[in-house]
Enzyme design. Structure first.
Site, PDB file in Angstrom:
ATOM      1  N   ASP A  83       0.825  -1.209   0.000  1.00 26.90           N
ATOM      2  CA  ASP A  83       0.000   0.000   0.000  1.00 26.90           C
ATOM      3  C   ASP A  83       0.858   1.258   0.000  1.00 26.90           C
ATOM      4  O   ASP A  83       2.054   1.221   0.278  1.00 26.90           O
ATOM      5  CB  ASP A  83      -0.947   0.007   1.205  1.00 26.90           C
ATOM      6  CG  ASP A  83      -0.207  -0.035   2.534  1.00 26.90           C
ATOM      7  OD1 ASP A  83       0.711  -0.875   2.676  1.00 26.90           O
ATOM      8  OD2 ASP A  83      -0.510   0.783   3.424  1.00 26.90           O
ATOM      9  N   GLU A 145      -0.099  -1.178   5.578  1.00 28.90           N
ATOM     10  CA  GLU A 145       0.990  -0.803   6.491  1.00 28.90           C
ATOM     11  C   GLU A 145       0.871   0.667   6.852  1.00 28.90           C
ATOM     12  O   GLU A 145       1.121   1.073   7.971  1.00 28.90           O
ATOM     13  CB  GLU A 145       2.338  -1.091   5.829  1.00 28.90           C
ATOM     14  CG  GLU A 145       3.539  -0.905   6.764  1.00 28.90           C
ATOM     15  CD  GLU A 145       4.171   0.482   6.720  1.00 28.90           C
ATOM     16  OE1 GLU A 145       5.106   0.702   7.488  1.00 28.90           O
ATOM     17  OE2 GLU A 145       3.721   1.349   5.934  1.00 28.90           O
ATOM     18  N   GLU A 146       0.488   1.473   5.839  1.00 31.65           N
ATOM     19  CA  GLU A 146       0.538   2.932   6.007  1.00 31.65           C
ATOM     20  C   GLU A 146      -0.576   3.479   6.888  1.00 31.65           C
ATOM     21  O   GLU A 146      -0.565   4.656   7.222  1.00 31.65           O
ATOM     22  CB  GLU A 146       0.478   3.619   4.621  1.00 31.65           C
ATOM     23  CG  GLU A 146       1.659   3.305   3.720  1.00 31.65           C
ATOM     24  CD  GLU A 146       2.941   4.026   4.157  1.00 31.65           C
ATOM     25  OE1 GLU A 146       2.962   4.609   5.245  1.00 31.65           O
ATOM     26  OE2 GLU A 146       3.905   3.967   3.380  1.00 31.65           O
ATOM     27  N   GLU A 172      12.090  -0.674   3.433  1.00 31.25           N
ATOM     28  CA  GLU A 172      11.672   0.736   3.487  1.00 31.25           C
ATOM     29  C   GLU A 172      12.815   1.617   2.996  1.00 31.25           C
ATOM     30  O   GLU A 172      13.989   1.225   3.069  1.00 31.25           O
ATOM     31  CB  GLU A 172      11.330   1.119   4.939  1.00 31.25           C
ATOM     32  CG  GLU A 172      10.084   0.451   5.490  1.00 31.25           C
ATOM     33  CD  GLU A 172       8.788   1.063   4.986  1.00 31.25           C
ATOM     34  OE1 GLU A 172       8.838   2.133   4.331  1.00 31.25           O
ATOM     35  OE2 GLU A 172       7.731   0.456   5.225  1.00 31.25           O
ATOM     36  N   HIS A 366       5.684   9.886   1.269  1.00 35.44           N
ATOM     37  CA  HIS A 366       4.486  10.518   1.852  1.00 35.44           C
ATOM     38  C   HIS A 366       4.327  11.968   1.397  1.00 35.44           C
ATOM     39  O   HIS A 366       3.608  12.740   2.012  1.00 35.44           O
ATOM     40  CB  HIS A 366       4.517  10.477   3.395  1.00 35.44           C
ATOM     41  CG  HIS A 366       4.525   9.083   3.954  1.00 35.44           C
ATOM     42  ND1 HIS A 366       4.097   8.799   5.236  1.00 35.44           N
ATOM     43  CD2 HIS A 366       4.886   7.899   3.418  1.00 35.44           C
ATOM     44  CE1 HIS A 366       4.222   7.499   5.458  1.00 35.44           C
ATOM     45  NE2 HIS A 366       4.707   6.931   4.365  1.00 35.44           N
TER      46      HIS A 366
HETATM   47 ZN   LIG Z   1       6.693   2.314   3.952  1.00 39.15          ZN
END
Ligand SMILES: [Zn+2]
Length: 395
Positions: A83, A145-146, A172, A366
Site C-alpha cells: 500500500d 501498512e501505512e 523501506e 508521503h
Molecule cells: Zn513504507
C-alpha cells in the site's frame, strides 16, 4: 557498435518495467489491494515453490508470502508493503499513479515507499529460483501498512506452519543505509463523554473538554519521568519515549458545556516497558477523572481506542539480520537508527530478526512528487543479487 545489453542492464530494465506496473495500481492504504497481489502471484508463477495468501475479514485485501527454493527454515525474508499513502493529484507535477522517468529519477506514489524495493525483488525472483538454494528466499508483501499496520499481524499469524526465516530485510527507503533499530509507534483515539449544558450553570453539566485537557495534562506531565527512564545506551534522538496529542475536537459553542471531546494521540516508545508505564499512569489519571465526572453524570466515560500498537525494532548487536547485511554489503557497514516505525519491529517480536534497508529517501516518501533514483534501484539489485550465494549451503 551495437551489442547486447549486459545482464545488469536487462535486470534494471525488468525492474523499471515492474515498477511501472506496480505504480499503476492505486493501492492506497485501506483500499483493496487484491488486484495488485494477483498480479504479483502471476509473476511468481513457475518461480515460487509456494505462495500463501492471507486476507483481511472483507477479503478485499491480501498479504502474500511466497517462497523461492526449498520449504525449510533458515531462509531470508524480503519484506515490503503493497500500500501507499493517499495523494492529491493537484500537488503533483506528474500523474501520481504513473511511473514517470525524468532524467535519473522515477516519480510516482510509492516509488520510494516502497514499490521500488518490491520491483527489485520481483525482478530478481527468477534469478533466485535458478540458483541452487539450500535455504529459501521468501517474499512478503502486506496490506495497510501505512494506516495502522493492519496487514503484517495477519501475515505473521498465517506463518505458524510456514518455514521460519532466519532473518528479514524490510525494504523501506533508507537510502540503502542499514537501520538496526527504530522506536515503536503506538496510536490512539481517546473520547471523553460528558454531559452538555448551559455554560451559565457549569456545575450541572460535565465538560468533556475540560476533563480531556486534564487527561492530556496528565499525559504531558509524564515527559520528565519518560526522559529519566531512557536507557543509558539509547541510540535514539531524542533518547527517550515521547508522546504527542495531534488533534482535538469537541464542543458546539462558546456558551455550551461540551458533551463530547475526542483527541488523537501517540507515543513512540524506545522500549516496550515505557508503553506499559504510560498506560498504567494514565489509567490512574483516568480513574480519578471518571469518579469526579460520574458524581454529576453517572454515564460519563473516557474511552481509548487503539489505532495501532507497533513494536519498536530493538537494537541487537548479535542480530542475524545485521550479520546478513554485513555479508551482503561487505566489511562493517554503519548501522543506524531511525525515528519512523516499520513492520520490522513486528517481525522481530514474532521471532524473525530484522533490519530495515532499501532504496529511496524517506524524506520524499508521503509527499507530492515522490521519487526514487534509478541508481538506488541499480545498487539495490547488485546487492540483493548476492543473496543466493549466502543460501547455497545448509546454514
Ligand atoms: Zn513504507
Amino acid at each position: 557498435m551495437t551489442g547486447h545489453p549486459s545482464t545488469d542492464e536487462a535486470l534494471l530494465d525488468d525492474t523499471l518495467a515492474i515498477l511501472d506496473d506496480l505504480i499503476a495500481f492505486p493501492s492506497v492504504a485501506l483500499t483493496p489491494n487484491v488486484d495488485l497481489v494477483a498480479w504479483v502471484v502471476d509473476r511468481l508463477d513457475g518461480v515460487a515453490s509456494d505462495i500463501r495468501l492471507s486476507h483481511d475479514p472483507t477479503g478485499t485485501k491480501a498479504n502474500l508470502f511466497a517462497t523461492i527454493g526449498p520449504l525449510v527454515d533458515g531462509g531470508v525474508m524480503l519484506a515490503g508493503h503493497s500500500d501507499v499513502v493517499p495523494v492529491d493529484p493537484a500537488d503533483w507535477a506528474t500523474p501520481p499513479f504513473t511511473a514517470t522517468r525524468i532524467e535519473d529519477r522515477i516519480y510516482g506514489r510509492g516509488t520510494a515507499d516502497m514499490k521500488g524495493f518490491v520491483a527489485c525483488v520481483l525482478a530478481l525472483a527468477p534469478t533466485f529460483a535458478a540458483a541452487d538454494l539450500k535455504r529459501p528466499i521468501h517474499i512478503a508483501l502486506t496490506f495497510d501498512e501505512e494506516d495502522g499496520f493492519h496487514g503484517a499481524p495477519v501475515l505473521i499469524d498465517s506463518l505458524a506452519d510456514a518455514p521460519q526465516p532466519a532473518a528479514a530485510i524490510v525494504g523501506e527507503p533508507t537510502g540503502l543505509q542499514v537501520v538496526g533499530a527504530h522506536k515503536g509507534c503506538y496510536e490512539y483515539t481517546t473520547t471523553v463523554t460528558g454531559m452538555d449544558g448551559h455554560s451559565a450553570r457549569p456545575s450541572e453539566a460535565v465538560s468533556a473538554i475540560h476533563h480531556a485537557t486534564r487527561w492530556i495534562d496528565g499525559l504531558l506531565g509524564l515527559a520528565g519521568e519518560l526522559a529519566a527512564r531512557a536507557p543509558a545506551d539509547s541510540r535514539f534522538e531524542p533518547a527517550h519515549t515521547t508522546t504527542n496529542v495531534g488533534t482535538i475536537s469537541g464542543g458546539m459553542a462558546r456558551c455550551t458545556v461540551a458533551g463530547e471531546c475526542a483527541f488523537e494521540w501517540e507515543m513512540r516508545p524506545v522500549q516496550g516497558s515505557d508503553a506499559g508505564f504510560v498506560k498504567a499512569r494514565m489509567a490512574e489519571v483516568e480513574a480519578g477523572l471518571a469518579v469526579e465526572m460520574r458524581t454529576v453524570y453517572p454515564e460519563a466515560a473516557i474511552e481509548t481506542e487503539i489505532v495501532c500498537e507497533i513494536d519498536g525494532l530493538e537494537w541487537d548487536d548479535a542480530s542475524p539480520a545485521i550479520d546478513l547485511m554485513r555479508s551482503l554489503l561487505g566489511g562493517d557497514p554503519p548501522v543506524g537508527v531511525v525515528a519512523y516505525g516499520t513492520e520490522a519491529g513486528l517481525y522481530q517480536a514474532a521471532g524473525i530478526p530484522s533490519v530495515v534497508w532499501g532504496p529511496g529517501d524517506i524524506g520524499v516518501a508521503h509527499r507530492p512528487d515522490e521519487y526514487v533514483e534509478v541508481s538506488d534501484l541499480a545498487s539495490c539489485l547488485t546487492i540483493l543479487d548476492r543473496l543466493p550465494d549466502l543460501l547455497t549451503d545448509n546454514g
